[in-house]
Enzyme design. Sequence first.
Site, short mmCIF file in Angstrom:
data_model
loop_
_atom_site.label_atom_id
_atom_site.label_comp_id
_atom_site.label_asym_id
_atom_site.label_seq_id
_atom_site.Cartn_x
_atom_site.Cartn_y
_atom_site.Cartn_z
N ARG A 83 -4.52 -2.85 -8.07
CA ARG A 83 -3.42 -2.14 -8.72
C ARG A 83 -2.75 -2.98 -9.81
NH1 ARG A 83 -0.18 -1.25 -3.38
NH2 ARG A 83 -1.28 -3.24 -3.01
N ASP B 48 9.85 -6.77 2.18
CA ASP B 48 9.22 -5.72 1.38
C ASP B 48 9.89 -4.38 1.69
OD1 ASP B 48 7.49 -5.03 -0.65
OD2 ASP B 48 5.75 -4.73 0.64
#
Length: 391
Positions: free
Chosen positions: A164, A286
């Site tokens: 990505r 995260d």
Amino acid sequence: MIKLIKNGEIYSPDYLGRKDILIVGDRIGYIKENIDVPNDFVDIEVIDAENQLVVPGFIDSHVHIVGGGGEGSYKTRTPEIQLTDITKGGVTTIIGVLGTDGTTRTMSNLLAKARGLEEEGISCWVHTGSYQVPVRTVTGSIQDDIILIDKIIGVGEIAISDHRSSQPTVADIAKLAAEARVGGILSGKGGIINIHMGSGERRFDYLEEIVENTEIPITQFLPTHVARNEELLEAAIRYGQKGGFLDLTTSTTKQFSDDDITKCSRALRELLDNNVNINNITFSSDGQGSLPKFDDKGKFIKLGIGKVTSLYKEVRDAILDENIPIQDALKVITVNPANILKLDGKGYIDEDYDADIVLIDKESLNIKTVIARGKVMIDNGETLVKGTFEE
């Protein structure tokens, strides 16, 4: 305005023993063996910390405060984080980041959300940019963003070794690091580059090449997700032995990954057993980021969402399951991120530091009370302060 915490055992995070703490406004005024409440004085709120550990408020250095994701199309964009998603985990300071999506999630969103969370009672800074290179900044320059915008303290998360990422070159990353470093030097900020480590086979190659062939020090980088799989963790150990910083991600689980993830508490044990300096290791959650799962052809399968509350859970597991001393386990979410990111007034319980304090039950090690900048957010497990749009 004035609060007195009595009878607690203080971990600063180093053990200070049984002491009293006087909070004046949003700062720690005094730490003494015993502080008595004077007669005929202004009202002082006394907090009894008997049978509790008194520790610094936790710092989460990687949170997707405006949401993240979208790897499964528009409907999978995760929502913005709420205040109690943060404070229930004992976190009083966060660093906001973008992520995969640097198009519909923007730096303007990130800055506005950071200021909103500060208005609601916690401390918040951000990094400029997202996965992509060239970095999309506010001013048009990484260096200018860091120097001129108070809330911007570094760059990231920049993705490498990941399908990505925008596939930056070594030269691209070196130039980012150079800009961030000078911006940090000129503004007194950390100027750190938060590096998203993917599961590709290049691992730390780019960072090591930059350190070997330029004047940029290894401490300019904070690579995260480094326990994504065993091969990456082994490379992280070698990188850490050279003096590099390492960040372990507490939200990631095997349920939402094709990688052979090592649990953070266990990964911390492995790093320490291999002589990686405890002062160079951090945990981050995260939080509110997407946890996408792809098949072997890169096709999206399902999505989870990161939780800030996972941060302390892994620290607690490190203490209880991995026999890591309390003061060392606490360092990865207090003094270490504060020192690495140059967050003045954060990470320690000390006089004239911010009154960010967590009270933990001595027996269960569960969070009882959370104080952010002198304000009680959670009191004995009860939420006192909620976000603007929380019921």
